[in-house]
Write an enzyme that holds these catalytic residues in place. Structure first.
Site, mmCIF file in Angstrom:
data_model
loop_
_atom_site.group_PDB
_atom_site.id
_atom_site.type_symbol
_atom_site.label_atom_id
_atom_site.label_comp_id
_atom_site.label_asym_id
_atom_site.label_seq_id
_atom_site.Cartn_x
_atom_site.Cartn_y
_atom_site.Cartn_z
ATOM 1 C CG PHE A 84 10.324 10.344 -11.069
ATOM 2 C CD1 PHE A 84 10.883 11.235 -11.962
ATOM 3 C CD2 PHE A 84 11.174 9.547 -10.298
ATOM 4 C CE1 PHE A 84 12.262 11.325 -12.103
ATOM 5 C CE2 PHE A 84 12.543 9.637 -10.435
ATOM 6 C CZ PHE A 84 13.092 10.520 -11.337
ATOM 7 C CG LEU A 123 -4.672 11.748 -12.800
ATOM 8 C CD1 LEU A 123 -5.588 12.676 -13.592
ATOM 9 C CD2 LEU A 123 -3.242 11.832 -13.365
ATOM 10 C CB ALA A 127 -0.218 2.406 -9.590
ATOM 11 C CB THR A 183 11.622 0.063 -3.656
ATOM 12 O OG1 THR A 183 12.694 0.879 -3.170
ATOM 13 C CG2 THR A 183 10.874 -0.507 -2.456
ATOM 14 C CG ASP A 184 16.858 0.488 -3.253
ATOM 15 O OD1 ASP A 184 15.816 1.092 -3.621
ATOM 16 O OD2 ASP A 184 17.778 1.056 -2.652
ATOM 17 C CD GLU A 185 13.359 3.274 0.250
ATOM 18 O OE1 GLU A 185 12.802 3.393 1.349
ATOM 19 O OE2 GLU A 185 13.291 4.124 -0.653
ATOM 20 C CE1 TYR A 245 7.288 3.020 -1.751
ATOM 21 C CE2 TYR A 245 9.555 3.009 -0.928
ATOM 22 C CZ TYR A 245 8.655 2.920 -1.984
ATOM 23 O OH TYR A 245 9.114 2.723 -3.265
ATOM 24 C CE LYS A 278 6.931 -0.715 -4.461
ATOM 25 N NZ LYS A 278 6.020 -0.423 -5.619
HETATM 26 N N1 LIG Z 1 11.325 7.069 -7.308
HETATM 27 C C1 LIG Z 1 12.186 6.187 -6.801
HETATM 28 O O1 LIG Z 1 13.301 6.530 -6.396
HETATM 29 C C2 LIG Z 1 11.821 4.714 -6.736
HETATM 30 C C3 LIG Z 1 12.810 3.815 -6.378
HETATM 31 C C4 LIG Z 1 12.501 2.472 -6.329
HETATM 32 C C5 LIG Z 1 11.224 2.043 -6.639
HETATM 33 N N2 LIG Z 1 10.253 2.923 -6.960
HETATM 34 C C6 LIG Z 1 8.925 2.399 -7.292
HETATM 35 O O2 LIG Z 1 8.687 2.740 -8.643
HETATM 36 C C7 LIG Z 1 7.292 2.992 -8.845
HETATM 37 C C8 LIG Z 1 7.110 4.378 -9.440
HETATM 38 O O3 LIG Z 1 7.728 5.323 -8.573
HETATM 39 P P1 LIG Z 1 7.650 6.891 -8.862
HETATM 40 O O4 LIG Z 1 8.801 7.523 -8.207
HETATM 41 O O5 LIG Z 1 7.387 7.120 -10.311
HETATM 42 O O6 LIG Z 1 6.331 7.256 -8.009
HETATM 43 P P2 LIG Z 1 5.415 8.546 -8.121
HETATM 44 O O7 LIG Z 1 4.885 8.781 -6.732
HETATM 45 O O8 LIG Z 1 6.099 9.648 -8.846
HETATM 46 O O9 LIG Z 1 4.213 8.044 -9.051
HETATM 47 C C9 LIG Z 1 3.262 7.116 -8.625
HETATM 48 C C10 LIG Z 1 2.069 7.244 -9.548
HETATM 49 O O10 LIG Z 1 1.092 6.280 -9.118
HETATM 50 C C11 LIG Z 1 -0.188 6.895 -9.150
HETATM 51 N N3 LIG Z 1 -1.052 6.205 -8.190
HETATM 52 C C12 LIG Z 1 -0.976 6.249 -6.831
HETATM 53 N N4 LIG Z 1 -1.962 5.508 -6.290
HETATM 54 C C13 LIG Z 1 -2.659 4.970 -7.327
HETATM 55 C C14 LIG Z 1 -3.784 4.117 -7.401
HETATM 56 N N5 LIG Z 1 -4.389 3.656 -6.288
HETATM 57 N N6 LIG Z 1 -4.251 3.753 -8.621
HETATM 58 C C15 LIG Z 1 -3.653 4.221 -9.758
HETATM 59 N N7 LIG Z 1 -2.581 5.059 -9.739
HETATM 60 C C16 LIG Z 1 -2.093 5.423 -8.539
HETATM 61 C C17 LIG Z 1 0.072 8.342 -8.770
HETATM 62 O O11 LIG Z 1 -0.991 9.192 -9.187
HETATM 63 C C18 LIG Z 1 1.381 8.617 -9.494
HETATM 64 O O12 LIG Z 1 1.160 9.094 -10.806
HETATM 65 C C19 LIG Z 1 6.623 2.827 -7.480
HETATM 66 O O13 LIG Z 1 6.066 1.527 -7.418
HETATM 67 C C20 LIG Z 1 7.767 2.983 -6.493
HETATM 68 O O14 LIG Z 1 7.519 2.243 -5.304
HETATM 69 C C21 LIG Z 1 10.520 4.253 -7.019
#
Ligand SMILES: NC(=O)c1ccc[n+]([C@@H]2O[C@H](COP(=O)([O-])OP(=O)(O)OC[C@H]3O[C@@H](n4cnc5c(N)ncnc54)[C@H](O)[C@@H]3O)[C@@H](O)[C@H]2O)c1
Length: 162
Positions: A12, A36, A83, A126-128, A154, A158
């Protein structure tokens, strides 16, 4: 030309970041490395597949041999680690993959950065990691001095990666 490794770029936030960086700068070559998982969606990157500054590589950040070979071959300037296993509810049902990807995977990337002398590494957190804010007082905010207080596998994974 700076070469950036973006991990988790089919997710995302990572896919949006890749669009942003390619549209704003000509001077970055982006390598998107993604395992993926169910969370990935390569359709979000279809419009940039043929961009000369973009390349997709299917792979796992936990696989040390593969990651070290990739760093050896590609000679990155910057690494940005998006990732992760990112869905809190899944971490309560199946915490192990969160430990493996979010902690061990980050360790592998850090080891590779050290070995190959990468000048800049960004870890997406993450803020979490700071826990929950109460709903009753909107003036309360997290700062970087707030004590870590993760409340799920989770957020604990992090915080550990941080
Ligand atoms: N979405 C949120 O609200 C949010 C908020 C704060 C922080 N984050 C952090 O931001 C980052 C991205 O979040 P997101 O929402 O895009 O997550 P997401 O789950 O949409 O995407 C994660 C991606 O990482 C890939 N992935 C997972 N394991 C992997 C591995 N072992 N090797 C390579 N690729 C791998 C997945 O295929 C996926 O494309 C993460 O680190 C998450 O902890 C997200």
């Amino acid at each position: 030309m700076n070469k950036i490794l973006i991990t988790g770029g089919a997710g995302f936030i990572g896919s949006n970041f890749i669009h942003y960086i390619l549209s704003k700068y000509d001077s970055y070559q982006v390598i998107n490395l993604d395992k993926l998982t169910y969370a990935a969606n390569l359709d979000n990157l279809k419009d940039i597949e043929s961009n000369k500054n973009y390349k997709f590589i299917h792979g796992n950040i936990v696989d040390k041999e593969f990651i070290f070979r990739l760093f050896e071959d590609e000679k990155f300037d910057i690494v940005i680690n998006f990732a992760a296993e990112s869905h809190v509810d899944n971490s309560i049902l199946n915490p192990q993959i969160f430990t493996i990807t979010n902690i061990f995977g980050t360790q592998v990337l850090l080891d590779a950065c050290k070995k190959y002398n990468i000048k800049r590494f960004h870890q997406v957190s993450t803020d979490e990691v700071y826990g929950d804010l109460p709903l009753y007082d909107k003036s309360l905010l997290f700062t970087e001095k707030t004590p870590l207080n993760p409340s799920s596998p989770y957020s604990a994974s992090k915080a550990s990666a941080d």
